[in-house]
Design an enzyme around this catalytic site. Structure first.
Site, PDB file in Angstrom:
ATOM      1  N   ARG A  37       0.875  -1.152  -0.083  1.00 19.59           N
ATOM      2  CA  ARG A  37      -0.049  -0.095   0.030  1.00 19.59           C
ATOM      3  C   ARG A  37       0.864   1.245  -0.143  1.00 19.59           C
ATOM      4  O   ARG A  37       0.573   2.280  -0.451  1.00 19.59           O
ATOM      5  CB  ARG A  37      -0.888  -0.078   1.189  1.00 19.59           C
ATOM      6  CG  ARG A  37      -1.871  -0.881   1.009  1.00 19.59           C
ATOM      7  CD  ARG A  37      -3.006  -0.662   1.722  1.00 19.59           C
ATOM      8  NE  ARG A  37      -4.416  -1.560   1.314  1.00 19.59           N
ATOM      9  CZ  ARG A  37      -5.423  -1.818   2.063  1.00 19.59           C
ATOM     10  NH1 ARG A  37      -5.454  -1.725   3.436  1.00 19.59           N
ATOM     11  NH2 ARG A  37      -6.498  -2.596   1.497  1.00 19.59           N
ATOM     12  N   LYS A 198     -16.591 -15.955   1.868  1.00 19.00           N
ATOM     13  CA  LYS A 198     -17.535 -15.043   2.368  1.00 19.00           C
ATOM     14  C   LYS A 198     -18.904 -15.019   1.675  1.00 19.00           C
ATOM     15  O   LYS A 198     -19.313 -14.229   1.110  1.00 19.00           O
ATOM     16  CB  LYS A 198     -16.901 -13.660   2.405  1.00 19.00           C
ATOM     17  CG  LYS A 198     -15.931 -13.307   3.242  1.00 19.00           C
ATOM     18  CD  LYS A 198     -15.762 -11.811   3.011  1.00 19.00           C
ATOM     19  CE  LYS A 198     -14.257 -11.667   2.872  1.00 19.00           C
ATOM     20  NZ  LYS A 198     -13.736 -10.577   1.990  1.00 19.00           N
ATOM     21  N   GLY A 355      -8.719  -9.315  -0.574  1.00 18.23           N
ATOM     22  CA  GLY A 355      -7.480  -9.598   0.816  1.00 18.23           C
ATOM     23  C   GLY A 355      -6.782 -10.862   0.410  1.00 18.23           C
ATOM     24  O   GLY A 355      -5.719 -10.797   0.030  1.00 18.23           O
ATOM     25  N   GLY A 378     -12.561  -4.599   0.670  1.00 21.54           N
ATOM     26  CA  GLY A 378     -13.928  -4.361   0.790  1.00 21.54           C
ATOM     27  C   GLY A 378     -14.314  -3.473  -0.318  1.00 21.54           C
ATOM     28  O   GLY A 378     -15.190  -3.446  -0.661  1.00 21.54           O
TER      29      GLY A 378
HETATM   30  P1  ADP Z   1     -11.043 -12.440  -0.334  1.00 27.05           P
HETATM   31  O1  ADP Z   1     -10.577 -12.090   0.797  1.00 27.05           O
HETATM   32  O2  ADP Z   1     -10.247 -12.380  -1.753  1.00 27.05           O
HETATM   33  O3  ADP Z   1     -12.454 -11.565  -0.806  1.00 27.05           O
HETATM   34  P2  ADP Z   1     -12.585 -14.367   0.776  1.00 27.05           P
HETATM   35  O4  ADP Z   1     -12.279 -13.917   2.274  1.00 27.05           O
HETATM   36  O5  ADP Z   1     -13.671 -14.598   0.264  1.00 27.05           O
HETATM   37  O6  ADP Z   1     -11.701 -14.027  -0.392  1.00 27.05           O
HETATM   38  O7  ADP Z   1     -12.059 -16.126   0.890  1.00 27.05           O
HETATM   39  C1  ADP Z   1     -10.690 -16.521   1.300  1.00 27.05           C
HETATM   40  C2  ADP Z   1     -10.797 -17.763   1.864  1.00 27.05           C
HETATM   41  O8  ADP Z   1     -11.550 -18.888   1.207  1.00 27.05           O
HETATM   42  C3  ADP Z   1      -9.399 -18.407   2.047  1.00 27.05           C
HETATM   43  O9  ADP Z   1      -9.207 -18.306   3.565  1.00 27.05           O
HETATM   44  C4  ADP Z   1      -9.644 -19.807   1.787  1.00 27.05           C
HETATM   45  O10 ADP Z   1      -8.903 -20.896   2.603  1.00 27.05           O
HETATM   46  C5  ADP Z   1     -11.211 -19.777   1.886  1.00 27.05           C
HETATM   47  N1  ADP Z   1     -11.655 -21.307   1.080  1.00 27.05           N
HETATM   48  C6  ADP Z   1     -11.650 -21.191  -0.178  1.00 27.05           C
HETATM   49  N2  ADP Z   1     -11.949 -22.427  -0.675  1.00 27.05           N
HETATM   50  C7  ADP Z   1     -12.591 -23.106   0.579  1.00 27.05           C
HETATM   51  C8  ADP Z   1     -13.148 -24.516   0.855  1.00 27.05           C
HETATM   52  N3  ADP Z   1     -13.455 -25.140  -0.215  1.00 27.05           N
HETATM   53  N4  ADP Z   1     -13.173 -24.878   2.104  1.00 27.05           N
HETATM   54  C9  ADP Z   1     -12.992 -23.918   3.015  1.00 27.05           C
HETATM   55  N5  ADP Z   1     -12.330 -22.674   2.748  1.00 27.05           N
HETATM   56  C10 ADP Z   1     -12.286 -22.392   1.535  1.00 27.05           C
HETATM   57 MG    MG Z   2     -10.874 -12.455   2.825  1.00 27.18          MG
END
Ligand code: ADP
Ligand code: MG
Length: 405
Positions: A37, A198, A355, A378
Site C-alpha cells: 500500500r 464469504k 485481501g 472491501g
Molecule cells: P477475499 O479476501 O479475496 O475476498 P474470501 O475472504 O472470500 O476472499 O475467501 C478466502 C478464504 O476462502 C481463504 O481463507 C480460503 O482458505 C477459503 N476457502 C476457499 N475455498 C475453500 C473451501 N473449499 N473450504 C474452506 N475454505 C475455503
Molecule cells: Mg478475505
C-alpha cells in the site's frame, strides 16, 4: 467533463495539497509485513512533491476507534514512506489543532508532511463536519488516492472533499480505470471467477455480476453452496444451508440472461483441515458424507483453463480452495498461472482484487503478472456488488459542478 478530475487537471505548485492515502499496511512484530500500500501510493506523493506542492498526507491506520492508541501511530511508518517516496517525510503527532497547523505552516514547496492517524478522532468514522472542516483547513486542494478506503464515508475520505477542490490521485485513477475495463466497458467475452469463503456477502456480488458477464466461474466454498442447492451431496464441506434459495435464484437469473455458469466437476477432498492431510480427487457427485471439499479438482482446473483461453477479460475475486494449506492451493495456483500466461500472451486482460485473493496470487508467484491487482479488499467487493462508493461519488459530484480550472 471527465467523471472526476485528476492530477492532469491541476498545477499544484506552491499549493498545500491534502492527500488522502491508505497507509493501513499489515504489521507483524512491530515491522511492516507487506509494504504494497505504501509502494503503490508513493508515486502520487512523489509526483506532487516534484511538481512543487506542499504535500500533507492523511491516512487511517488500524482500528483505534476514536482514541489515541500509541501503537497505532502513523509515526512508525515515516521512514518507510520516506524510502518509498524518495523525499524526506516529516511527521506531526496530531492531525488537527495548533500543532498540526504549525507543522503545515513550516512547509515549503516540495515538502512532505505525514499527519497522525485520522481515526484517533471519533469524528473520522462519524464523518463529523467539524473534523472535515478542520482537516480541510490544512489544504488548498484535496487529492484522494485511497481507493481502498473509498467505500467508507469518513471525514478524511468524503467530508473533507466537500470543502476543497477535489481530485483523484494516480492510484485512485488506476483503480478506477481497471474497474471500468473489468465490468463497465469490458472487452468481450468477459468472465468472472468468484470463489472464497464469504458466501453471504458475496451472493449479492454474484447477483450484480451475472448480468454483466458472459461466463461466471464459481469456486471455493462459494461453489459448495451452489452445488448443495442443486442437490449435490457436499459432505462436511463449508457451505451456507440457508442460502440455497438465493443460490437457485441466481442460477435461474443466469440462465435467463445467457450467462454461462461453470461449477466444479470434481473436487479435492480430505477428512481433516490441516497441512498434509490425506486427500484425493473425486467426481463432484462422489463426495463421501464424512469428507470436506477443500479444493477444485484437476478436471475443473482443465475446464476453467479451456474457457479462460476463449476470454478477453477476467475479473477474479476469491481463491478456488483453501490455498493457505497445502496441497489445497493446487487449483488456485494452476488457474492463477494460466491467467498470467494468457495475460502475458496479450489475449487476456486480468483484473483481481480481495485481501485473500491478492495473497493467493502472491503465493502462486503471479501477483505482478496480472493486468491489474487492486489494493482494495472491501472497496473492490462493494464495487463488484454495484454499490456507490462515497469517496468516489463525491469526486464525481465535484467534477460535475466544477468550474473551469
Ligand atoms: P477475499 O479476501 O479475496 O475476498 P474470501 O475472504 O472470500 O476472499 O475467501 C478466502 C478464504 O476462502 C481463504 O481463507 C480460503 O482458505 C477459503 N476457502 C476457499 N475455498 C475453500 C473451501 N473449499 N473450504 C474452506 N475454505 C475455503
Ligand atoms: Mg478475505
Amino acid at each position: 467533463m471527465p467523471d472526476y478530475l485528476t492530477l492532469d487537471h491541476v498545477d499544484p505548485r506552491g499549493k498545500r495539497v491534502l492527500l488522502r492515502a491508505d497507509l493501513n499496511v499489515p504489521m507483524r512484530d512491530g515491522r511492516i509485513s507487506d509494504t504494497s500500500r505504501i509502494d503503490r501510493v508513493a508515486p502520487t506523493i512523489r509526483e506532487l512533491a516534484d511538481k512543487g506542492a506542499r504535500v500533507i498526507v492523511l491516512s487511517h491506520f488500524d482500528r483505534p476507534k476514536g482514541k489515541v492508541v500509541p501503537h497505532m501511530s502513523l509515526g512508525q511508518l515515516t521512514d518507510a514512506l520516506t524510502t518509498a517516496v524518495g523525499h524526506t517525510v516529516r511527521f506531526c503527532a496530531t492531525s488537527i489543532g495548533e500543532e498540526a497547523e504549525a507543522a503545515v505552516e513550516t512547509l515549503t514547496d516540495g515538502d512532505v508532511l505525514l499527519l497522525e492517524n485520522t481515526r484517533f478522532h471519533a469524528g473520522e468514522e462519524a464523518n463529523d463536519e467539524d473534523l472535515a472542516r478542520a482537516l480541510a483547513a490544512h489544504g488548498d486542494l484535496y487529492v484522494n488516492d485511497a481507493f481502498s478506503a473509498a467505500h467508507r464515508a469518513h471525514a478524511s475520505t468524503e467530508g473533507v472533499a466537500r470543502h476543497l477542490p477535489a481530485y483523484a490521485g494516480r492510484l485512485m485513477e488506476a483503480e478506477l480505470d481497471a474497474l471500468k475495463a473489468a465490468l463497465e466497458q469490458p472487452d468481450r467475452p468477459v468472465g468472472a471467477l468468484i470463489g472464497g469463503a464469504k458466501v453471504p456477502t458475496k451472493l449479492d456480488l454474484i447477483g450484480n455480476v451475472v448480468p454483466r458477464v458472459d461466463v461466471l466461474f464459481i469456486g471455493g466454498a462459494m461453489a459448495n453452496t451452489f452445488l448443495a442447492a442443486q442437490g449435490v451431496a457436499v459432505g462436511k464441506s463449508l457451505q451456507e444451508a440457508d442460502m440455497h434459495d438465493t443460490a437457485r435464484a441466481i442460477l435461474a437469473q443466469a440462465k435467463a440472461r445467457g450467462c454461462e455458469i461453470v461449477l466444479p466437476v470434481d473436487a479435492v477432498i480430505a477428512r481433516e483441515f490441516k497441512a498434509g492431510a490425506a486427500s484425493e480427487a473425486v467426481a463432484i457427485d462422489a463426495v463421501p458424507d464424512d469428507a470436506m471439499i477443500l479444493d477444485a479438482g484437476p478436471k475443473t482446473v482443465a475446464l476453467i483453463e479451456e474457457k479462460l483461453a476463449t476470454l478477453k477479460t477476467l475479473v477474479w475475486n476469491g481463491p478456488l480452495g483453501a490455498f493457505e494449506i497445502q496441497p489445497f492451493d493446487a487449483a488456485t495456483n494452476a488457474v492463477a498461472q494460466a491467467a498470467a500466461r494468457l495475460t502475458k500472451a496479450g489475449s487476456l486482460k486480468s483484473i483481481a482484487g480481495g485481501g485473500d485473493t491478492v495473497s493467493a496470487l502472491r503465493h502462486a508467484g503471479v501477483e505482478h503478472q496480472m493486468t491489474y491487482v487492486s489494493t482494495a479488499g472491501g472497496a473492490f467487493l462493494e464495487w463488484l456488488e454495484g454499490k456507490t462508493l462515497p469517496g468516489i461519488a463525491v469526486l464525481q459530484d465535484i467534477a460535475r459542478n466544477a468550474l473551469p480550472l
